[in-house]
Design an enzyme around this catalytic site. Sequence first.
Site, PDB file in Angstrom:
ATOM      1  N   ASN A   1     -10.127  -0.246   0.758  1.00  0.00           N
ATOM      2  CA  ASN A   1      -8.706   0.001   0.751  1.00  0.00           C
ATOM      3  C   ASN A   1      -8.291  -0.693  -0.764  1.00  0.00           C
ATOM      4  OD1 ASN A   1      -6.225  -0.502   0.875  1.00  0.00           O
ATOM      5  ND2 ASN A   1      -5.817  -1.176   3.017  1.00  0.00           N
TER       6      ASN A   1
ATOM      7  N   HIS B   1      -3.160   7.181   2.410  1.00  0.00           N
ATOM      8  CA  HIS B   1      -3.528   6.001   2.096  1.00  0.00           C
ATOM      9  C   HIS B   1      -5.019   5.507   2.752  1.00  0.00           C
ATOM     10  CE1 HIS B   1      -4.108   1.777   1.447  1.00  0.00           C
ATOM     11  NE2 HIS B   1      -3.743   1.325   2.394  1.00  0.00           N
TER      12      HIS B   1
ATOM     13  N   CYS C   1       0.732  -1.237  -0.027  1.00  0.00           N
ATOM     14  CA  CYS C   1       0.106  -0.021  -0.089  1.00  0.00           C
ATOM     15  C   CYS C   1       0.801   1.147  -0.115  1.00  0.00           C
ATOM     16  CB  CYS C   1      -1.050   0.008   1.180  1.00  0.00           C
ATOM     17  SG  CYS C   1      -2.037  -1.355   1.402  1.00  0.00           S
TER      18      CYS C   1
HETATM   19  O1  UT7 Z   1      -3.410  -1.120   3.786  1.00  0.00           O
HETATM   20  C1  UT7 Z   1      -3.279  -1.709   5.227  1.00  0.00           C
HETATM   21  C2  UT7 Z   1      -4.065  -2.796   5.397  1.00  0.00           C
HETATM   22  N1  UT7 Z   1      -4.706  -2.795   6.709  1.00  0.00           N
HETATM   23  C3  UT7 Z   1      -4.936  -2.310   7.406  1.00  0.00           C
HETATM   24  O2  UT7 Z   1      -4.902  -0.877   7.560  1.00  0.00           O
HETATM   25  C4  UT7 Z   1      -6.021  -2.799   8.696  1.00  0.00           C
HETATM   26  C5  UT7 Z   1      -5.671  -1.969  10.067  1.00  0.00           C
HETATM   27  N2  UT7 Z   1      -6.642  -2.555  10.955  1.00  0.00           N
HETATM   28  C6  UT7 Z   1      -7.992  -2.430  11.021  1.00  0.00           C
HETATM   29  O3  UT7 Z   1      -8.448  -1.826  10.165  1.00  0.00           O
HETATM   30  C7  UT7 Z   1      -8.901  -3.231  11.697  1.00  0.00           C
HETATM   31  O4  UT7 Z   1      -7.793  -3.721  12.940  1.00  0.00           O
HETATM   32  C8  UT7 Z   1      -9.942  -4.122  11.373  1.00  0.00           C
HETATM   33  C9  UT7 Z   1     -10.797  -3.183  10.658  1.00  0.00           C
HETATM   34  C10 UT7 Z   1      -9.199  -5.025  10.372  1.00  0.00           C
HETATM   35  C11 UT7 Z   1     -10.520  -4.934  12.615  1.00  0.00           C
HETATM   36  O5  UT7 Z   1     -10.958  -4.134  13.748  1.00  0.00           O
HETATM   37  P1  UT7 Z   1     -10.751  -4.182  15.036  1.00  0.00           P
HETATM   38  O6  UT7 Z   1     -11.537  -3.230  15.791  1.00  0.00           O
HETATM   39  O7  UT7 Z   1      -9.322  -4.314  15.121  1.00  0.00           O
HETATM   40  O8  UT7 Z   1     -11.281  -5.467  15.339  1.00  0.00           O
HETATM   41  P2  UT7 Z   1     -10.916  -6.916  15.949  1.00  0.00           P
HETATM   42  O9  UT7 Z   1      -9.893  -7.704  14.794  1.00  0.00           O
HETATM   43  O10 UT7 Z   1     -10.169  -6.534  17.398  1.00  0.00           O
HETATM   44  O11 UT7 Z   1     -11.880  -7.657  16.095  1.00  0.00           O
HETATM   45  C12 UT7 Z   1     -13.104  -7.521  16.990  1.00  0.00           C
HETATM   46  C13 UT7 Z   1     -14.141  -8.640  16.923  1.00  0.00           C
HETATM   47  C14 UT7 Z   1     -13.707 -10.186  16.906  1.00  0.00           C
HETATM   48  O12 UT7 Z   1     -14.655 -10.969  17.721  1.00  0.00           O
HETATM   49  P3  UT7 Z   1     -14.421 -11.365  19.136  1.00  0.00           P
HETATM   50  O13 UT7 Z   1     -13.036 -11.873  19.194  1.00  0.00           O
HETATM   51  O14 UT7 Z   1     -14.477  -9.816  19.870  1.00  0.00           O
HETATM   52  O15 UT7 Z   1     -15.458 -12.073  19.604  1.00  0.00           O
HETATM   53  C15 UT7 Z   1     -13.565 -10.397  15.700  1.00  0.00           C
HETATM   54  O16 UT7 Z   1     -13.750 -11.799  15.333  1.00  0.00           O
HETATM   55  O17 UT7 Z   1     -14.759  -8.467  15.611  1.00  0.00           O
HETATM   56  C16 UT7 Z   1     -14.627  -9.705  15.123  1.00  0.00           C
HETATM   57  N3  UT7 Z   1     -14.721  -9.588  13.372  1.00  0.00           N
HETATM   58  C17 UT7 Z   1     -15.710  -9.219  12.812  1.00  0.00           C
HETATM   59  N4  UT7 Z   1     -17.157  -8.990  13.097  1.00  0.00           N
HETATM   60  C18 UT7 Z   1     -17.965  -9.252  12.296  1.00  0.00           C
HETATM   61  C19 UT7 Z   1     -13.669  -9.596  12.793  1.00  0.00           C
HETATM   62  N5  UT7 Z   1     -14.061  -9.108  11.662  1.00  0.00           N
HETATM   63  C20 UT7 Z   1     -15.483  -8.985  11.433  1.00  0.00           C
HETATM   64  C21 UT7 Z   1     -16.426  -8.801  10.607  1.00  0.00           C
HETATM   65  N6  UT7 Z   1     -17.558  -8.646  10.763  1.00  0.00           N
HETATM   66  N7  UT7 Z   1     -16.269  -8.756   9.184  1.00  0.00           N
END
Ligand code: UT7
Length: 320
Positions: A277, A247, A111
């Site tokens: 993204n 980005h 990215c």
């Molecule tokens: O170009 C660079 C590329 N990447 C990025 O910039 C990514 C940077 N990171 C992020 O944007 C965030 O970390 C995410 C949007 C990917 C995830 O958000 P988060 O607030 O960090 O969520 P998390 O991974 O801590 O997950 C929280 C909960 C989990 O459930 P439990 O364990 O609390 O029960 C996940 O399993 O949300 C769950 N979860 C979802 N629920 C519904 C993860 N993905 C999803 C989903 N829908 N798509």
Amino acid sequence: MTMKIIGTGSCCGDHLVTNQDLAQIVETSDEWISSRTGIRSRRLTTGLGTSGMAAKAAERALKDGNVHPEELDLILLATSTPENHFPNGACEVQAAIGAVNAAAFDISAACTGFVFALQTAYGFMAAGGYKKILVIGADDLSKVTDWTDRKTCILFGDGAGAVVVEKEEKGMFSGVMKADGSRGQVLSCRARSGGNFLTGKKPEIGYIYMDGQEVFKFAVKKVPECVEQLLKEQDVQKEDIRYYILHQANERIIDSVAKRLKEPIEKFPMDIQDHGNTSAASIPILLDEMNREGRLTRGDKLILAGFGGGLTWGAALMEW
Ligand code: UT7
């Protein structure tokens, strides 16, 4: 010596996929995706692929800048999803647009690719012999997305953005580029690999793996740090920056960077809601949209900043 953007263009995937569409294939919801990321829909490519989208964006940038393809000295394509190991995607673009006098090669920095490619273009101009360079960011991440993994599949879109840069005497261009290969595994995608002479095993495609929280923490720390470094090195004040074009990975990352820089969020344009993204394409797509909407005025000071796989990150300061 400096350089200026004289034309912009973009091309996004042809197929609109909403958050509701994704909720049909993985356990997620529009509410979860939009509140955590700011994304409402994305466009995926079903035909053109990386090089096809890149060529379309390039044609539009050339038209916008009133530049003939034969005037180009170099084509740089930032992508981590090329169609082939070789020929490279930049050569495919060169053939498609008829840029017969241009050398052409790809740059791989996920990215951050477009920000690195822009600084590479500047380096070639400063070294001499290169006056007009086409810089493209293009990615077709949907082909390496695991559509059963809700942690990643909701984030990405496909697209390409291109700019033509020209050598100039007046203006401003400078940048910083950073990498930390020791943390590469937090955001990775294996190349087609695993082919083995002895076992006869055929190569397999790799898929995106991401530790979202680690990438989030990395981005909100490193992006403000390198922007501050660039401003300090160039002795430019934050009040003088018209826009920070970041980005487009997550609205919350952009909010957090704005807060850490103590700058108003209005200086951070966003289009992530419609595109998701798009990796190396996100910055030039946003630039093109702003250019076409007449939001940029010659002389505006812009900071472009990217971060992503590698890990890589970087920023460029330029005058529109
Ligand atoms: O170009 C660079 C590329 N990447 C990025 O910039 C990514 C940077 N990171 C992020 O944007 C965030 O970390 C995410 C949007 C990917 C995830 O958000 P988060 O607030 O960090 O969520 P998390 O991974 O801590 O997950 C929280 C909960 C989990 O459930 P439990 O364990 O609390 O029960 C996940 O399993 O949300 C769950 N979860 C979802 N629920 C519904 C993860 N993905 C999803 C989903 N829908 N798509």
